[in-house]
Design a protein around this motif. Structure first.
Motif, mmCIF file in Angstrom:
data_model
loop_
_atom_site.group_PDB
_atom_site.id
_atom_site.type_symbol
_atom_site.label_atom_id
_atom_site.label_comp_id
_atom_site.label_asym_id
_atom_site.label_seq_id
_atom_site.Cartn_x
_atom_site.Cartn_y
_atom_site.Cartn_z
ATOM 1 N N UNK A 54 -6.450 0.561 -2.689
ATOM 2 C CA UNK A 54 -5.886 1.344 -1.591
ATOM 3 C C UNK A 54 -4.849 2.324 -2.126
ATOM 4 N N UNK A 55 -5.335 3.398 -2.717
ATOM 5 C CA UNK A 55 -4.461 4.366 -3.386
ATOM 6 C C UNK A 55 -3.385 4.929 -2.458
ATOM 7 N N UNK A 56 -3.760 5.314 -1.246
ATOM 8 C CA UNK A 56 -2.809 5.958 -0.339
ATOM 9 C C UNK A 56 -1.783 4.973 0.209
ATOM 10 N N UNK A 57 -2.080 3.682 0.102
ATOM 11 C CA UNK A 57 -1.110 2.669 0.514
ATOM 12 C C UNK A 57 -0.045 2.496 -0.560
ATOM 13 N N UNK A 58 -0.423 2.670 -1.821
ATOM 14 C CA UNK A 58 0.486 2.451 -2.940
ATOM 15 C C UNK A 58 1.288 3.690 -3.312
ATOM 16 N N UNK A 59 0.649 4.870 -3.187
ATOM 17 C CA UNK A 59 1.290 6.123 -3.600
ATOM 18 C C UNK A 59 1.082 7.168 -2.513
ATOM 19 N N UNK A 62 6.101 9.180 -2.735
ATOM 20 C CA UNK A 62 6.800 7.962 -2.361
ATOM 21 C C UNK A 62 5.948 6.799 -2.858
ATOM 22 N N UNK A 63 6.488 6.005 -3.773
ATOM 23 C CA UNK A 63 5.722 4.921 -4.395
ATOM 24 C C UNK A 63 6.007 3.614 -3.656
ATOM 25 N N UNK A 64 4.974 3.116 -2.970
ATOM 26 C CA UNK A 64 5.108 1.897 -2.179
ATOM 27 C C UNK A 64 4.552 0.676 -2.914
ATOM 28 N N UNK A 65 4.355 0.822 -4.197
ATOM 29 C CA UNK A 65 3.771 -0.232 -5.031
ATOM 30 C C UNK A 65 4.510 -1.559 -4.904
ATOM 31 N N UNK A 66 5.833 -1.496 -4.852
ATOM 32 C CA UNK A 66 6.639 -2.725 -4.854
ATOM 33 C C UNK A 66 6.517 -3.512 -3.544
ATOM 34 N N UNK A 67 6.127 -2.846 -2.473
ATOM 35 C CA UNK A 67 5.890 -3.552 -1.216
ATOM 36 C C UNK A 67 4.638 -4.421 -1.332
ATOM 37 N N UNK A 68 3.632 -3.888 -2.026
ATOM 38 C CA UNK A 68 2.370 -4.614 -2.185
ATOM 39 C C UNK A 68 2.464 -5.698 -3.251
ATOM 40 N N UNK A 69 3.311 -5.445 -4.283
ATOM 41 C CA UNK A 69 3.448 -6.389 -5.388
ATOM 42 C C UNK A 69 4.924 -6.704 -5.621
ATOM 43 N N UNK A 70 5.506 -7.546 -4.790
ATOM 44 C CA UNK A 70 6.943 -7.855 -4.872
ATOM 45 C C UNK A 70 7.364 -8.547 -6.167
ATOM 46 N N UNK A 92 11.054 3.453 -11.962
ATOM 47 C CA UNK A 92 11.052 3.160 -10.542
ATOM 48 C C UNK A 92 11.261 1.667 -10.312
ATOM 49 N N UNK A 93 11.962 1.339 -9.251
ATOM 50 C CA UNK A 93 12.169 -0.057 -8.854
ATOM 51 C C UNK A 93 11.988 -0.139 -7.338
ATOM 52 N N UNK A 94 12.123 -1.344 -6.793
ATOM 53 C CA UNK A 94 11.991 -1.522 -5.350
ATOM 54 C C UNK A 94 13.058 -0.751 -4.586
ATOM 55 N N UNK A 95 14.162 -0.445 -5.257
ATOM 56 C CA UNK A 95 15.248 0.307 -4.618
ATOM 57 C C UNK A 95 15.230 1.789 -4.966
ATOM 58 N N UNK A 96 14.373 2.172 -5.885
ATOM 59 C CA UNK A 96 14.259 3.586 -6.282
ATOM 60 C C UNK A 96 12.771 3.912 -6.392
ATOM 61 N N UNK A 97 12.210 4.386 -5.291
ATOM 62 C CA UNK A 97 10.760 4.544 -5.188
ATOM 63 C C UNK A 97 10.296 5.993 -5.023
ATOM 64 N N UNK A 98 11.218 6.927 -5.136
ATOM 65 C CA UNK A 98 10.877 8.323 -4.874
ATOM 66 C C UNK A 98 10.719 9.110 -6.183
#
Length: 209
Positions: free
Chosen positions: A85-90, A172-180, A200-206
């Motif tokens: 799900x590319x658009x969910x992650x990035x 906007x990288x949402x990777x950390x939401x999917x893989x905590x 990038x980290x869960x607190x710096x995703x842009x």
């Protein structure tokens, strides 16, 4: 080929070009295999965007050995679905109207899971002698890799096409939401304007290109 040369000449975005970009970037800042640290590489030219995401197996599914239980097989399948799900992650700049044209996913964990399933199915139809031979070879293989670790990674490749690339300014990288379980992504990008690298980290995703 040095990374800077890609900026001085036209960039033709193909998996080979991205591979050169990745190899050059990793050579410049090589780091050891580390749980919690993945790699994100983005190459942009015109309407086309190539992205490669590399995730350590431990961060995606919690282990790096061939699946041994139904739970582990389900974890591999679930991680694979998330990574597709590319658009969910990035999420690229919405005004650029980017859509996914191609997605590919590879991992030794996926292969080992498939092989295990195939072997299990075949064994139901094999003669006793074949079963013993397989078990003998399996024990030899386990002796060779006593810890069962294959240090595998998931590698996802995405190709986006953007209708308005002039409005593509970041992601906007949402990777950390999917893989905590993941703690960090080393992000690299290259565009007609230049290149960059950041963590990038869960607190710096842009990302801003």
């Amino acid at each position: 080929m040095r990374l800077v040369s890609l900026l001085r000449h036209p960039i033709y975005l193909t998996p080979m070009t991205l591979a050169v970009f990745l190899a050059t970037s990793l050579q410049a800042s090589e780091r050891p295999h580390e749980h919690g640290v993945g790699q994100l590489s983005i190459a942009i030219e015109g309407n086309e965007v190539e992205i490669e995401l590399v995730v350590p197996g431990a961060d995606a599914v919690g282990f790096e050995h061939a699946a041994r239980t139904d739970g582990e097989r389900k974890a591999i399948a679930a991680a694979a679905e998330k990574l597709k799900e590319a658009k969910r992650l990035i999420r690229l700049t919405s005004e650029a109207h980017c859509h996914v044209e191609k997605t590919e996913l590879a991992s030794a964990l996926l292969k080992s899971d498939k092989d295990e399933h195939d072997h299990g199915h075949d064994h139901k139809h094999e003669k006793h002698a074949k079963q013993n031979e397989h078990k003998h070879n399996e024990h030899k293989e386990r002796d060779k890799h006593a810890d069962g670790e294959i240090h595998s990674e998931f590698t996802a490749y995405y190709h986006f096409h953007c209708d308005h690339p002039e409005k593509l300014t970041g992601a906007q990288v949402e990777f950390f939401r999917a893989f905590p379980s993941a703690h960090e992504l080393v992000a690299r990008w290259i565009t007609a304007k230049g290149q960059g690298v950041t963590e990038l980290t869960a607190k710096a995703t842009r990302l801003k290109f």
